[in-house]
Design a protein around this motif. Structure first.
Motif, PDB file in Angstrom:
ATOM      1  N   THR A 103     -28.715  35.541 121.297  1.00  0.00           N
ATOM      2  CA  THR A 103     -27.905  36.362 120.442  1.00  0.00           C
ATOM      3  C   THR A 103     -26.907  35.584 119.844  1.00  0.00           C
ATOM      4  O   THR A 103     -26.865  34.365 120.072  1.00  0.00           O
ATOM      5  N   ASN A 104     -26.088  36.198 118.975  1.00  0.00           N
ATOM      6  CA  ASN A 104     -24.911  35.267 118.253  1.00  0.00           C
ATOM      7  C   ASN A 104     -23.708  35.795 118.915  1.00  0.00           C
ATOM      8  O   ASN A 104     -23.466  36.638 119.404  1.00  0.00           O
ATOM      9  N   TRP A 105     -22.922  35.017 119.085  1.00  0.00           N
ATOM     10  CA  TRP A 105     -21.248  35.171 119.410  1.00  0.00           C
ATOM     11  C   TRP A 105     -20.761  36.036 118.249  1.00  0.00           C
ATOM     12  O   TRP A 105     -19.922  36.675 118.559  1.00  0.00           O
ATOM     13  N   THR A 106     -20.975  35.726 117.195  1.00  0.00           N
ATOM     14  CA  THR A 106     -20.320  36.438 115.926  1.00  0.00           C
ATOM     15  C   THR A 106     -21.387  36.759 114.864  1.00  0.00           C
ATOM     16  O   THR A 106     -22.297  36.161 114.779  1.00  0.00           O
ATOM     17  N   PRO A 107     -21.210  37.665 113.954  1.00  0.00           N
ATOM     18  CA  PRO A 107     -21.953  37.775 112.767  1.00  0.00           C
ATOM     19  C   PRO A 107     -21.931  36.333 112.160  1.00  0.00           C
ATOM     20  O   PRO A 107     -20.850  35.853 112.160  1.00  0.00           O
ATOM     21  N   ASN A 108     -22.970  36.295 111.268  1.00  0.00           N
ATOM     22  CA  ASN A 108     -22.883  34.868 110.647  1.00  0.00           C
ATOM     23  C   ASN A 108     -22.159  34.691 109.235  1.00  0.00           C
ATOM     24  O   ASN A 108     -22.008  33.670 109.112  1.00  0.00           O
ATOM     25  N   SER A 109     -21.690  35.818 108.811  1.00  0.00           N
ATOM     26  CA  SER A 109     -20.756  35.876 107.491  1.00  0.00           C
ATOM     27  C   SER A 109     -19.748  37.108 107.595  1.00  0.00           C
ATOM     28  O   SER A 109     -19.957  38.029 108.370  1.00  0.00           O
ATOM     29  N   SER A 110     -18.886  36.860 106.876  1.00  0.00           N
ATOM     30  CA  SER A 110     -17.928  38.263 106.783  1.00  0.00           C
ATOM     31  C   SER A 110     -18.584  39.420 105.982  1.00  0.00           C
ATOM     32  O   SER A 110     -18.480  40.269 106.372  1.00  0.00           O
ATOM     33  N   GLU A 111     -19.649  38.835 105.126  1.00  0.00           N
ATOM     34  CA  GLU A 111     -20.430  39.877 104.659  1.00  0.00           C
ATOM     35  C   GLU A 111     -21.176  40.887 105.599  1.00  0.00           C
ATOM     36  O   GLU A 111     -21.432  41.779 105.783  1.00  0.00           O
ATOM     37  N   GLU A 112     -21.831  39.940 106.560  1.00  0.00           N
ATOM     38  CA  GLU A 112     -22.451  40.629 107.422  1.00  0.00           C
ATOM     39  C   GLU A 112     -21.881  41.304 108.471  1.00  0.00           C
ATOM     40  O   GLU A 112     -22.023  42.720 108.603  1.00  0.00           O
ATOM     41  N   ALA A 113     -20.577  40.880 108.579  1.00  0.00           N
ATOM     42  CA  ALA A 113     -19.579  41.856 109.623  1.00  0.00           C
ATOM     43  C   ALA A 113     -19.200  43.105 108.789  1.00  0.00           C
ATOM     44  O   ALA A 113     -19.078  44.013 109.452  1.00  0.00           O
ATOM     45  N   LYS A 114     -19.020  42.981 107.541  1.00  0.00           N
ATOM     46  CA  LYS A 114     -18.537  44.178 106.849  1.00  0.00           C
ATOM     47  C   LYS A 114     -19.770  45.182 106.602  1.00  0.00           C
ATOM     48  O   LYS A 114     -19.548  46.479 106.871  1.00  0.00           O
ATOM     49  N   GLN A 115     -20.905  44.699 106.771  1.00  0.00           N
ATOM     50  CA  GLN A 115     -22.091  45.520 106.463  1.00  0.00           C
ATOM     51  C   GLN A 115     -22.169  46.329 107.977  1.00  0.00           C
ATOM     52  O   GLN A 115     -22.673  47.416 108.071  1.00  0.00           O
ATOM     53  N   ALA A 116     -21.950  45.837 108.953  1.00  0.00           N
ATOM     54  CA  ALA A 116     -21.812  46.104 110.195  1.00  0.00           C
ATOM     55  C   ALA A 116     -20.674  46.887 110.513  1.00  0.00           C
ATOM     56  O   ALA A 116     -20.371  47.724 111.780  1.00  0.00           O
ATOM     57  N   GLY A 117     -19.668  47.129 109.743  1.00  0.00           N
ATOM     58  CA  GLY A 117     -18.488  48.010 110.091  1.00  0.00           C
ATOM     59  C   GLY A 117     -17.459  47.065 110.741  1.00  0.00           C
ATOM     60  O   GLY A 117     -16.477  48.057 111.452  1.00  0.00           O
ATOM     61  N   ILE A 118     -17.516  45.912 110.716  1.00  0.00           N
ATOM     62  CA  ILE A 118     -16.471  45.077 111.681  1.00  0.00           C
ATOM     63  C   ILE A 118     -15.350  44.890 110.635  1.00  0.00           C
ATOM     64  O   ILE A 118     -15.454  44.266 109.733  1.00  0.00           O
ATOM     65  N   SER A 119     -14.089  45.224 111.004  1.00  0.00           N
ATOM     66  CA  SER A 119     -12.977  44.847 110.335  1.00  0.00           C
ATOM     67  C   SER A 119     -11.668  44.295 111.198  1.00  0.00           C
ATOM     68  O   SER A 119     -10.886  44.016 110.882  1.00  0.00           O
ATOM     69  N   ASP A 120     -12.350  43.975 112.505  1.00  0.00           N
ATOM     70  CA  ASP A 120     -11.315  43.517 113.430  1.00  0.00           C
ATOM     71  C   ASP A 120     -10.622  42.148 112.959  1.00  0.00           C
ATOM     72  O   ASP A 120     -11.378  41.259 112.858  1.00  0.00           O
ATOM     73  N   LEU A 121      -9.342  41.850 113.296  1.00  0.00           N
ATOM     74  CA  LEU A 121      -8.591  40.690 112.852  1.00  0.00           C
ATOM     75  C   LEU A 121      -9.357  39.404 113.524  1.00  0.00           C
ATOM     76  O   LEU A 121      -9.442  38.351 113.110  1.00  0.00           O
ATOM     77  N   ASP A 122      -9.517  39.520 114.927  1.00  0.00           N
ATOM     78  CA  ASP A 122     -10.050  38.421 115.658  1.00  0.00           C
ATOM     79  C   ASP A 122     -11.544  38.014 115.420  1.00  0.00           C
ATOM     80  O   ASP A 122     -11.664  36.795 115.060  1.00  0.00           O
ATOM     81  N   MET A 123     -12.239  39.146 115.209  1.00  0.00           N
ATOM     82  CA  MET A 123     -13.662  38.880 114.959  1.00  0.00           C
ATOM     83  C   MET A 123     -13.820  38.264 113.684  1.00  0.00           C
ATOM     84  O   MET A 123     -14.371  37.246 113.179  1.00  0.00           O
ATOM     85  N   LEU A 124     -13.208  38.756 112.427  1.00  0.00           N
ATOM     86  CA  LEU A 124     -13.098  38.148 111.183  1.00  0.00           C
ATOM     87  C   LEU A 124     -12.526  36.812 111.195  1.00  0.00           C
ATOM     88  O   LEU A 124     -12.989  35.696 110.651  1.00  0.00           O
ATOM     89  N   GLY A 125     -11.556  36.397 111.939  1.00  0.00           N
ATOM     90  CA  GLY A 125     -11.041  35.121 112.094  1.00  0.00           C
ATOM     91  C   GLY A 125     -11.982  34.193 112.855  1.00  0.00           C
ATOM     92  O   GLY A 125     -12.034  32.913 112.346  1.00  0.00           O
TER      93      GLY A 125
END
Length: 304
Positions: free
Chosen positions: A171-193
């Protein structure tokens, strides 16, 4: 800097040995082991701090954890807390074999999950004379806050599948991009960092490939980096955190470790206006961290 290898059980650990300016191998130097975050490698933030500490007169060793980066060990991408702690001890072993390292003057620096591993290693590794953490995280605590019973059930099911011939799940530690994170509804400061650091030219490195063996999650869930710290973490301790708080919990864990540690000489420093990942490489934040780290190690390993 020299690329080196040292034995770690039945495989090799690959490391970068950062040397002071005007290095003289006939002299004895204090040394610091630098431990990288989960999913990271020696060329990233641990290497940045190792290089800066070498400029201040220390030998600094940044290495790839077992099963990761250029280091050996199978299965690949296994994030195993027990092995991560033992990696630190093997790194100390290696430093004691170098004629130009004073084996009585060894310190330890850990970043993010590496900070938790560093604190844990110091409980039983008495050759470590002082410990510092930057954005240190008790990674087990973090995993236990994320549906851990469901995770353990899923890992158990996957292990059965793999025992019957299925491919290991990566699996992945994080989404592969900020766009992928946003599509997954992720907005947390640390994950985006994390994405901004690891998955962009800012901090990415080819051997830090965002891969995590799914079975690791059971080991991570069961780990408590600070267990017995109130009895055994007696070395001088410096904790550095930023005051911009995200979900990874380094601010909270920093104060938890500070309160729990048995160290009589312990300090916590808050870098105002900085988040977890600012302390990885942002010049202003890392400069402030180094302004605390350098005298801390000078005072607490040079005098041992």
């Amino acid at each position: 800097m020299q690329k080196v290898k040292f034995k770690n059980r039945n495989w090799d650990t690959v490391a970068n040995l950062h040397l002071p300016d005007n290095f003289d191998e006939t002299q004895n130097y204090p040394a610091i082991v630098c431990v990288h975050p989960g999913g990271s490698v020696k060329e990233q933030t641990a290497g940045l701090y190792a290089g800066k500490l070498a400029q201040k007169g220390f030998i600094a060793l940044a290495y790839d954890a077992s099963f990761q980066g250029e280091s050996g060990g199978d299965p690949r991408y296994f994030e195993d807390p027990t092995s991560r702690v033992e990696d630190i001890r093997y790194a100390v072993d290696y430093l004691t074999t170098l004629n130009f390292v004073d084996r009585n003057h060894i310190g330890l620096l850990g970043i993010c999950a590496g900070g938790g591993y560093a604190a844990n290693a110091a409980l039983k590794e008495r050759r470590i004379k002082a410990v510092a953490t930057i954005s240190g995280v008790n990674i087990g605590r973090a995993f236990r806050e994320a549906n851990f019973l469901e995770t353990l059930e899923a890992v158990s099911t996957q292990r059965s599948a793999e025992a019957s011939g299925a491919e290991p799940m990566i699996t992945n530690w994080t989404p592969n991009s900020s766009e992928e994170a946003k599509q997954a509804g992720i907005s947390d400061l640390d994950m985006l960092g994390a994405i901004n650091y690891y998955r962009t030219p800012r901090g990415e490195f080819p051997t830090s490939n965002n891969k995590l063996l799914f079975a690791s999650m059971a080991n991570l869930t069961m780990f408590d980096a600070f267990h017995l710290a109130e009895f055994l973490l007696t070395q001088p301790l410096l904790i550095i955190v930023g005051d911009k708080v995200g979900s990874f919990g380094s601010y909270r864990d920093g104060f938890d470790l500070y309160k729990k540690a048995a160290s009589k000489n312990k300090k916590i420093h808050i870098v105002n206006g900085s988040g977890h990942y600012d302390l990885y490489d942002k010049p202003e934040a890392t400069a402030e961290a180094l302004d605390k780290l350098v005298p801390f190690f000078q005072e607490n390993i040079l005098q041992k």
